[in-house]
Scaffold this active site. Structure first.
Site, PDB file in Angstrom:
ATOM      1  CE  LYS A  44       3.035   5.397   3.541  1.00  0.00           C
ATOM      2  NZ  LYS A  44       4.177   4.461   3.532  1.00  0.00           N
ATOM      3  NE  ARG A  70       9.807   1.170   5.857  1.00  0.00           N
ATOM      4  CZ  ARG A  70       8.631   1.575   5.383  1.00  0.00           C
ATOM      5  NH1 ARG A  70       8.386   1.451   4.109  1.00  0.00           N
ATOM      6  NH2 ARG A  70       7.748   2.112   6.187  1.00  0.00           N
ATOM      7  N   PRO A 125       0.822  -1.220   0.000  1.00  0.00           N
ATOM      8  CG  PRO A 125      -0.752  -1.567   1.663  1.00  0.00           C
ATOM      9  CD  PRO A 125       0.568  -2.060   1.180  1.00  0.00           C
ATOM     10  CD  GLU A 126       4.783   2.713  -2.150  1.00  0.00           C
ATOM     11  OE1 GLU A 126       5.091   3.889  -2.388  1.00  0.00           O
ATOM     12  OE2 GLU A 126       5.590   1.771  -2.234  1.00  0.00           O
TER      13      GLU A 126
END
Length: 286
Positions: free
Chosen positions: A51, A272, A2-3
């Site tokens: 977001k 990440r 999700p961005e």
């Protein structure tokens, strides 16, 4: 992942399914709000802020959620099987006469007064896909910490809201610098252009089902395809068309760079993954 663009799409789906309808059932499966009863309240709107997702209900309440790395909202018709994950991952269920919205793996889920939404999103910088988008302010905030690595600065939602790990990697590639180059080391004029590019990319992807950052290659005839307007064959065969890829570097570890054919590198930092091309991108690396 999700961005800002996919969160905006999620907000649009939730708004279409919930807004203007009364909740017949609501279940918030987090300890703090497990006893909250939202049934009987109409949903006024669902909007994205960076977001973050804000589901506003009558009575001055807002359900604030954030998807982080792998959260998701799914919308189902009555009787449709829920397919977003196992039951223990469900954090929210909002039902009306026509749809059920189910929130899976939501790391942030809270109920607050609509008048106090700033407690949840007031820290955010200019929203890349919002009506308050301000490129100059975004550049100013990024430059406030010139020694900070560019990748970290782009991910900081206080600078500009909407960029996640995919766009971080893609934007650094398009700027031809590594994510570890300090913001202040960028050549003059690069940062404003990069911020403008971020806005263009997210805006271009706001309605696309598949996020794309690559520039579509110019179509050329294959070597075995005769050109109707050219009576003689070319002196040397043209290279075969490259399959169009949606992203330049993200998710392409060890595969050849689309620009220079150098294998793409990957490193995991703070859960990440970061991708970059050592051939195209200059600057420090881990």
């Amino acid at each position: 992942m999700p961005e800002g663009d996919t969160v905006l799409q999620t907000a649009a789906r939730l708004h279409a399914a919930l807004a203007g309808r009364v909740l017949t059932h609501a279940d918030l499966r987090v300890p703090r709000f497990a006893t909250a009863d939202l049934s009987g309240r109409a949903v006024l709107d669902v909007t994205a802020r960076g977001k973050h997702l804000l589901t506003r209900l009558e009575g001055g309440l807002t359900l604030h959620s954030h998807l982080r790395m792998d959260g998701a909202w799914r919308v189902y018709a009555p009787g449709e099987r829920w397919r977003g994950g196992p039951g223990h991952q469900i954090r929210a269920v909002l039902t009306n006469a026509d749809h059920t919205a189910v929130g899976y793996r939501l790391p942030v889920l809270e109920l607050l007064r609509t008048s106090e939404e700033s407690k949840a999103v007031g820290h955010l910088g200019p929203d890349l896909l919002g009506p308050d988008w301000d490129a100059d302010l975004a550049v100013e905030r990024l430059l406030a910490a010139p020694d900070r690595p560019l990748g970290d600065a782009l991910l900081d939602q206080r600078n500009l809201a909407g960029i996640g790990n995919v766009y971080k990697c893609e934007l650094c590639f398009l700027a031809r610098v590594t994510p570890w180059l300090p913001v202040g080391a960028l050549s003059e004029g690069t940062l404003p252009r990069l911020v403008a590019l971020a806005h263009r990319l997210l805006d271009a992807n706001r309605h696309r089902p598949t996020r794309t950052t690559t520039i579509r290659a110019e179509h050329r005839p294959r070597p075995d395809t005769p050109a109707p307007t050219e009576p003689t064959p070319p002196k040397r065969p043209l290279p075969p068309l490259r399959v169009q890829e949606p992203l330049y570097v993200y998710g392409r570890a060890r595969r050849p760079c689309l620009r220079c054919s150098t294998p793409i590198r990957k490193i995991d930092q703070d859960d990440r993954p970061t991708y970059w091309c050592p051939g195209c991108q200059s600057g420090p690396t881990p």
